[in-house]
Design an enzyme around this catalytic site. Sequence first.
Site, mmCIF file in Angstrom:
data_model
loop_
_atom_site.group_PDB
_atom_site.id
_atom_site.type_symbol
_atom_site.label_atom_id
_atom_site.label_comp_id
_atom_site.label_asym_id
_atom_site.label_seq_id
_atom_site.Cartn_x
_atom_site.Cartn_y
_atom_site.Cartn_z
ATOM 1 N N GLU A 180 0.886 -1.175 0.000
ATOM 2 C CA GLU A 180 0.000 0.000 0.000
ATOM 3 C C GLU A 180 0.914 1.212 0.000
ATOM 4 O O GLU A 180 1.501 1.551 1.024
ATOM 5 C CB GLU A 180 -0.867 0.019 1.267
ATOM 6 C CG GLU A 180 -1.811 -1.157 1.415
ATOM 7 C CD GLU A 180 -2.978 -1.092 0.453
ATOM 8 O OE1 GLU A 180 -3.081 -0.121 -0.319
ATOM 9 O OE2 GLU A 180 -3.781 -2.040 0.454
ATOM 10 N N CYS A 232 -2.238 8.991 2.466
ATOM 11 C CA CYS A 232 -2.041 8.499 1.088
ATOM 12 C C CYS A 232 -3.245 8.846 0.233
ATOM 13 O O CYS A 232 -3.112 9.086 -0.960
ATOM 14 C CB CYS A 232 -1.812 6.997 1.119
ATOM 15 S SG CYS A 232 -3.085 6.125 2.031
HETATM 16 P P1 NAP Z 1 8.253 5.186 4.537
HETATM 17 O O1 NAP Z 1 9.405 6.065 4.780
HETATM 18 O O2 NAP Z 1 8.262 4.329 3.333
HETATM 19 O O3 NAP Z 1 8.122 4.268 5.858
HETATM 20 C C1 NAP Z 1 7.099 3.311 6.011
HETATM 21 C C2 NAP Z 1 7.646 2.129 6.796
HETATM 22 O O4 NAP Z 1 8.607 1.456 5.993
HETATM 23 C C3 NAP Z 1 8.383 2.533 8.067
HETATM 24 O O5 NAP Z 1 8.192 1.520 9.021
HETATM 25 C C4 NAP Z 1 9.836 2.593 7.627
HETATM 26 O O6 NAP Z 1 10.723 2.402 8.702
HETATM 27 C C5 NAP Z 1 9.885 1.439 6.641
HETATM 28 N N1 NAP Z 1 10.875 1.591 5.568
HETATM 29 C C6 NAP Z 1 11.243 2.715 4.923
HETATM 30 N N2 NAP Z 1 12.132 2.434 3.941
HETATM 31 C C7 NAP Z 1 12.325 1.084 3.986
HETATM 32 C C8 NAP Z 1 13.137 0.186 3.248
HETATM 33 N N3 NAP Z 1 13.917 0.605 2.254
HETATM 34 N N4 NAP Z 1 13.095 -1.127 3.549
HETATM 35 C C9 NAP Z 1 12.306 -1.562 4.551
HETATM 36 N N5 NAP Z 1 11.508 -0.768 5.287
HETATM 37 C C10 NAP Z 1 11.515 0.547 5.004
HETATM 38 O O7 NAP Z 1 6.898 5.950 4.488
HETATM 39 P P2 NAP Z 1 6.393 7.049 5.524
HETATM 40 O O8 NAP Z 1 7.118 8.312 5.250
HETATM 41 O O9 NAP Z 1 6.430 6.482 6.896
HETATM 42 O O10 NAP Z 1 4.852 7.178 5.097
HETATM 43 C C11 NAP Z 1 4.458 8.003 4.088
HETATM 44 C C12 NAP Z 1 4.252 7.262 2.791
HETATM 45 O O11 NAP Z 1 3.384 6.153 2.995
HETATM 46 C C13 NAP Z 1 3.571 8.127 1.766
HETATM 47 O O12 NAP Z 1 4.114 7.915 0.497
HETATM 48 C C14 NAP Z 1 2.129 7.651 1.817
HETATM 49 O O13 NAP Z 1 1.385 7.918 0.675
HETATM 50 C C15 NAP Z 1 2.320 6.201 2.061
HETATM 51 N N6 NAP Z 1 1.094 5.619 2.640
HETATM 52 C C16 NAP Z 1 0.345 4.786 1.875
HETATM 53 C C17 NAP Z 1 -0.839 4.270 2.368
HETATM 54 C C18 NAP Z 1 -1.690 3.348 1.547
HETATM 55 O O14 NAP Z 1 -2.590 2.731 2.108
HETATM 56 N N7 NAP Z 1 -1.484 3.219 0.254
HETATM 57 C C19 NAP Z 1 -1.245 4.605 3.662
HETATM 58 C C20 NAP Z 1 -0.450 5.468 4.414
HETATM 59 C C21 NAP Z 1 0.721 5.961 3.891
HETATM 60 P P3 NAP Z 1 11.503 3.637 9.358
HETATM 61 O O15 NAP Z 1 10.502 4.566 9.922
HETATM 62 O O16 NAP Z 1 12.351 3.013 10.391
HETATM 63 O O17 NAP Z 1 12.293 4.262 8.244
#
Ligand code: NAP
Length: 453
Positions: A226, A260
């Site tokens: 997601e 999102c």
């Molecule tokens: P993020 O930086 O991708 O982090 C999300 C999760 O993934 C965190 O637990 C993060 O851990 C981990 N993570 C990050 N990079 C990783 C990698 N390379 N390998 C493994 N794990 C990794 O996203 P965010 O900034 O927290 O959230 C915002 C994003 O999420 C936006 O793009 C938003 O649109 C999207 N989102 C999508 C949905 C949906 O349902 N489609 C819902 C909500 C949010 P750390 O915090 O330790 O880095």
Amino acid sequence: MQTTDPTTGEKIKSYPEFSLPRINGILNHAEKSFQSWRGASFKERGLLMKKAAEILRKDKDQYARLMAREMGKPLMQGQGEIEKCAFVCDFYAEHAEFFLTPEPVRTEASKSFVAYEPLGIVLAVMPWNFPFWQVFRCAAPTLMAGNAVILKHASNVCGCALAIEKIFKDAGFPPALFSNVIISSSKVKVLIDHPFIKAVSLTGSTGAGKSIATHAGAVLKKTVLELGGSDPYIILEDADLESAAEICVNSRLINGGQSCISAKRFIAVASVFKEFEERFTARMQMQRMGPPLHEGVNLGPLARHDLRVQLHRQVDKSVKQGAKLLLGGAIPLGPGAFYPPTVLTRVRPGMAAYQEELFGPVAALIEVADEQEAIRTANDTVFGLGAAVFTRDTKRGERIAVQELQAGGCFVNDSVKSDPRLPFGGIKESGYGRELAESGIKEFINVKTVYIK
Ligand code: NAP
């Protein structure tokens, strides 16, 4: 891991990262619990899930305050989030059996049917923006299907992660069936490689999605992703403009615009563009920004300082590329990661605000000639999470939603929402797989064919 209050910039607490032996211990425990949980009846599982819902409702205020502290969510929005978590627990407690009852299939066999079996331990990598909801919408169906869940939450909401783990423990779930591990994102690969982890669910950015999918693909483990979105909202000439402006502003600003499925690009046809722009901007101006625990505040700070830096860079870049700043766009003085409601108009293809995800209270207004150009513009994105269209002609809206818009969820005269009763997910770079409803509970199961001659 360090948590920081985004309202004041003060450090809250630091959490040591879990060691590998500790993680292995948790996985062993979770696997053991899974082996008995998979045999539990839906009634037994449902009773515990209902108990989790009860705890959520009872301690709603405490959890909402924790979210306000760790990521700046206004109190009322946090309380609403917890209610929704309780709803998803109740929903799957009541419907899991119906969704997963074996289905007889008539063949040449004396008996043949499809059975739904759990896979094992599912790794849930979750984001900070809805720290409770994202976890519960993944965990409730996954656990009700008979699986176990290991949570790796975002580093800035460790307190929320621990609170959620405690809810499942206090509800009486078997030991470690739902467990939290505090690790950095670079260690996620170690977990994916572990033989007890059978699948991965990630909610997060597109970059994280690509990285996790690549690694899980290499070891042939299923993923549900997601990811990000840049939801387009189309305003046609026959729309109720006041209602459209209200819905659009609410959708843009919910959770400080860090959702999102927040509306991100507003595409209005030329004949109503000016009027929509005025009504929209006036409503954006009316919002009350401030500390999330203050009464009447509906826009808190962004969740982290670095997110504000990134958002402001996107605004600046768009202005340099020719967008016009109608409102906001300046970083306020003082502590906290606040960013004001911001309106960019005359946004065009190639600009940052046109093609990138704006994760904060910044709206991109785009003028188009007619319905056809509106649809082309709406689909002109790498994302495909949600989309909405505003028109008084609901037949026209339905046609556009069904036949024209490229997104996982298309809404007419309303904002894109997630609802336990409806499947949720995206296409293109917004990910794949579905959460919620029947589709969600069928992601992490073995669809087993049984054939008896
Ligand atoms: P993020 O930086 O991708 O982090 C999300 C999760 O993934 C965190 O637990 C993060 O851990 C981990 N993570 C990050 N990079 C990783 C990698 N390379 N390998 C493994 N794990 C990794 O996203 P965010 O900034 O927290 O959230 C915002 C994003 O999420 C936006 O793009 C938003 O649109 C999207 N989102 C999508 C949905 C949906 O349902 N489609 C819902 C909500 C949010 P750390 O915090 O330790 O880095």
